[in-house]
Write a protein that holds these residues in place. Structure first.
Motif, PDB file in Angstrom:
ATOM      1  N   GLY A  48      -7.842  11.624  11.488  1.00 23.62           N
ATOM      2  CA  GLY A  48      -8.644  12.675  12.096  1.00 23.62           C
ATOM      3  C   GLY A  48      -9.334  13.620  11.128  1.00 23.62           C
ATOM      4  O   GLY A  48     -10.043  14.520  11.538  1.00 23.62           O
ATOM      5  N   GLU A  49      -9.120  13.441   9.842  1.00 20.47           N
ATOM      6  CA  GLU A  49      -9.759  14.301   8.844  1.00 20.47           C
ATOM      7  C   GLU A  49     -10.898  13.549   8.174  1.00 20.47           C
ATOM      8  O   GLU A  49     -10.733  12.403   7.772  1.00 20.47           O
ATOM      9  N   PRO A  50     -12.059  14.195   8.036  1.00 18.41           N
ATOM     10  CA  PRO A  50     -13.218  13.504   7.455  1.00 18.41           C
ATOM     11  C   PRO A  50     -13.121  13.282   5.941  1.00 18.41           C
ATOM     12  O   PRO A  50     -13.750  12.388   5.400  1.00 18.41           O
ATOM     13  N   VAL A  51     -12.320  14.109   5.252  1.00 18.30           N
ATOM     14  CA  VAL A  51     -12.204  14.031   3.796  1.00 18.30           C
ATOM     15  C   VAL A  51     -10.721  13.913   3.430  1.00 18.30           C
ATOM     16  O   VAL A  51      -9.889  14.603   4.016  1.00 18.30           O
ATOM     17  N   PRO A  52     -10.375  13.065   2.471  1.00 21.67           N
ATOM     18  CA  PRO A  52      -8.971  12.949   2.062  1.00 21.67           C
ATOM     19  C   PRO A  52      -8.421  14.269   1.503  1.00 21.67           C
ATOM     20  O   PRO A  52      -9.160  15.079   0.949  1.00 21.67           O
ATOM     21  N   LEU A  53      -7.128  14.457   1.655  1.00 24.36           N
ATOM     22  CA  LEU A  53      -6.432  15.593   1.076  1.00 24.36           C
ATOM     23  C   LEU A  53      -6.253  15.316  -0.412  1.00 24.36           C
ATOM     24  O   LEU A  53      -5.647  14.301  -0.794  1.00 24.36           O
ATOM     25  N   LEU A  54      -6.804  16.185  -1.274  1.00 26.31           N
ATOM     26  CA  LEU A  54      -6.693  15.976  -2.719  1.00 26.31           C
ATOM     27  C   LEU A  54      -5.268  16.268  -3.160  1.00 26.31           C
ATOM     28  O   LEU A  54      -4.691  17.280  -2.794  1.00 26.31           O
ATOM     29  N   GLU A  71      -4.415  -2.619 -12.662  1.00 27.80           N
ATOM     30  CA  GLU A  71      -3.157  -2.656 -11.918  1.00 27.80           C
ATOM     31  C   GLU A  71      -3.393  -2.448 -10.425  1.00 27.80           C
ATOM     32  O   GLU A  71      -2.806  -3.147  -9.596  1.00 27.80           O
ATOM     33  N   LYS A  72      -4.233  -1.487 -10.095  1.00 26.25           N
ATOM     34  CA  LYS A  72      -4.510  -1.191  -8.680  1.00 26.25           C
ATOM     35  C   LYS A  72      -5.244  -2.358  -8.022  1.00 26.25           C
ATOM     36  O   LYS A  72      -4.942  -2.726  -6.883  1.00 26.25           O
ATOM     37  N   ARG A  73      -6.195  -2.960  -8.719  1.00 23.91           N
ATOM     38  CA  ARG A  73      -6.924  -4.109  -8.152  1.00 23.91           C
ATOM     39  C   ARG A  73      -5.972  -5.280  -7.909  1.00 23.91           C
ATOM     40  O   ARG A  73      -6.042  -5.929  -6.869  1.00 23.91           O
ATOM     41  N   LYS A  74      -5.068  -5.529  -8.839  1.00 25.08           N
ATOM     42  CA  LYS A  74      -4.085  -6.609  -8.665  1.00 25.08           C
ATOM     43  C   LYS A  74      -3.150  -6.322  -7.502  1.00 25.08           C
ATOM     44  O   LYS A  74      -2.655  -7.243  -6.858  1.00 25.08           O
ATOM     45  N   ALA A  75      -2.897  -5.044  -7.231  1.00 23.10           N
ATOM     46  CA  ALA A  75      -2.003  -4.647  -6.140  1.00 23.10           C
ATOM     47  C   ALA A  75      -2.720  -4.647  -4.785  1.00 23.10           C
ATOM     48  O   ALA A  75      -2.125  -4.286  -3.776  1.00 23.10           O
ATOM     49  N   GLY A  76      -4.010  -5.016  -4.779  1.00 26.67           N
ATOM     50  CA  GLY A  76      -4.737  -5.129  -3.516  1.00 26.67           C
ATOM     51  C   GLY A  76      -5.668  -3.976  -3.182  1.00 26.67           C
ATOM     52  O   GLY A  76      -6.283  -3.961  -2.120  1.00 26.67           O
ATOM     53  N   TRP A  77      -5.776  -2.994  -4.061  1.00 28.53           N
ATOM     54  CA  TRP A  77      -6.706  -1.895  -3.817  1.00 28.53           C
ATOM     55  C   TRP A  77      -8.125  -2.443  -3.865  1.00 28.53           C
ATOM     56  O   TRP A  77      -8.444  -3.335  -4.636  1.00 28.53           O
ATOM     57  N   ARG A  78      -8.998  -1.889  -3.034  1.00 24.82           N
ATOM     58  CA  ARG A  78     -10.382  -2.358  -2.936  1.00 24.82           C
ATOM     59  C   ARG A  78     -11.364  -1.254  -3.305  1.00 24.82           C
ATOM     60  O   ARG A  78     -11.069  -0.071  -3.166  1.00 24.82           O
ATOM     61  N   LEU A  79     -12.541  -1.681  -3.750  1.00 24.47           N
ATOM     62  CA  LEU A  79     -13.620  -0.745  -3.990  1.00 24.47           C
ATOM     63  C   LEU A  79     -13.970  -0.057  -2.673  1.00 24.47           C
ATOM     64  O   LEU A  79     -13.917  -0.685  -1.615  1.00 24.47           O
ATOM     65  N   CYS A  80     -14.295   1.223  -2.740  1.00 23.33           N
ATOM     66  CA  CYS A  80     -14.694   1.934  -1.527  1.00 23.33           C
ATOM     67  C   CYS A  80     -15.837   2.885  -1.855  1.00 23.33           C
ATOM     68  O   CYS A  80     -16.142   3.140  -3.012  1.00 23.33           O
ATOM     69  N   ARG A  81     -16.454   3.397  -0.831  1.00 22.91           N
ATOM     70  CA  ARG A  81     -17.549   4.351  -1.007  1.00 22.91           C
ATOM     71  C   ARG A  81     -16.978   5.703  -1.406  1.00 22.91           C
ATOM     72  O   ARG A  81     -15.785   5.965  -1.163  1.00 22.91           O
ATOM     73  N   PRO A  82     -17.766   6.585  -1.994  1.00 23.55           N
ATOM     74  CA  PRO A  82     -17.270   7.923  -2.335  1.00 23.55           C
ATOM     75  C   PRO A  82     -16.694   8.639  -1.106  1.00 23.55           C
ATOM     76  O   PRO A  82     -17.254   8.562  -0.026  1.00 23.55           O
ATOM     77  N   GLN A  83     -15.588   9.298  -1.299  1.00 24.03           N
ATOM     78  CA  GLN A  83     -14.871   9.943  -0.194  1.00 24.03           C
ATOM     79  C   GLN A  83     -15.033  11.465  -0.150  1.00 24.03           C
ATOM     80  O   GLN A  83     -14.696  12.080   0.838  1.00 24.03           O
ATOM     81  N   TRP A  84     -15.507  12.051  -1.238  1.00 23.44           N
ATOM     82  CA  TRP A  84     -15.763  13.494  -1.251  1.00 23.44           C
ATOM     83  C   TRP A  84     -16.861  13.799  -2.203  1.00 23.44           C
ATOM     84  O   TRP A  84     -17.335  13.000  -2.925  1.00 23.44           O
TER      85      TRP A  84
END
Length: 84
Positions: A48-54, A71-84
């Motif tokens: 419900g929040e438009p911006v992540p909690l820093l 390490e994060k890419r190997k763990a399954g993290w994906r590229l995403c659009r800017p969040q803030w």
């Protein structure tokens, strides 16, 4: 159209990764020939929040940032659009 490449950029660029719950922003802060630093900012996605909690911000060397990114890419993290 050629497939996207995931080579590490030689010049400073901002990058974003997410695992669907957390977000990491990689932002170059100092970029000299033999001295390169990136600021890593983490945030948590909240329903419900438009911006992540820093949550955290730190500065690390380019080599540490590349290791963390890998390490994060190997763990399954994906590229995403800017969040803030």
């Amino acid at each position: 159209m050629s497939p996207p490449t995931f080579r590490v950029p030689l010049s400073p660029q901002e990058g974003w990764l997410s695992d669907g719950r957390q977000v990491l922003r990689f932002r170059p802060t100092r970029w000299e020939r033999d001295y390169q630093l990136l600021e890593i900012t983490s945030g948590e996605l909240l329903a419900g929040e438009p911006v992540p909690l820093l949550k955290n911000r730190r500065e690390i060397s380019r080599s540490e940032a590349l290791k963390l990114w890998g390490e994060k890419r190997k763990a399954g993290w994906r590229l995403c659009r800017p969040q803030w």
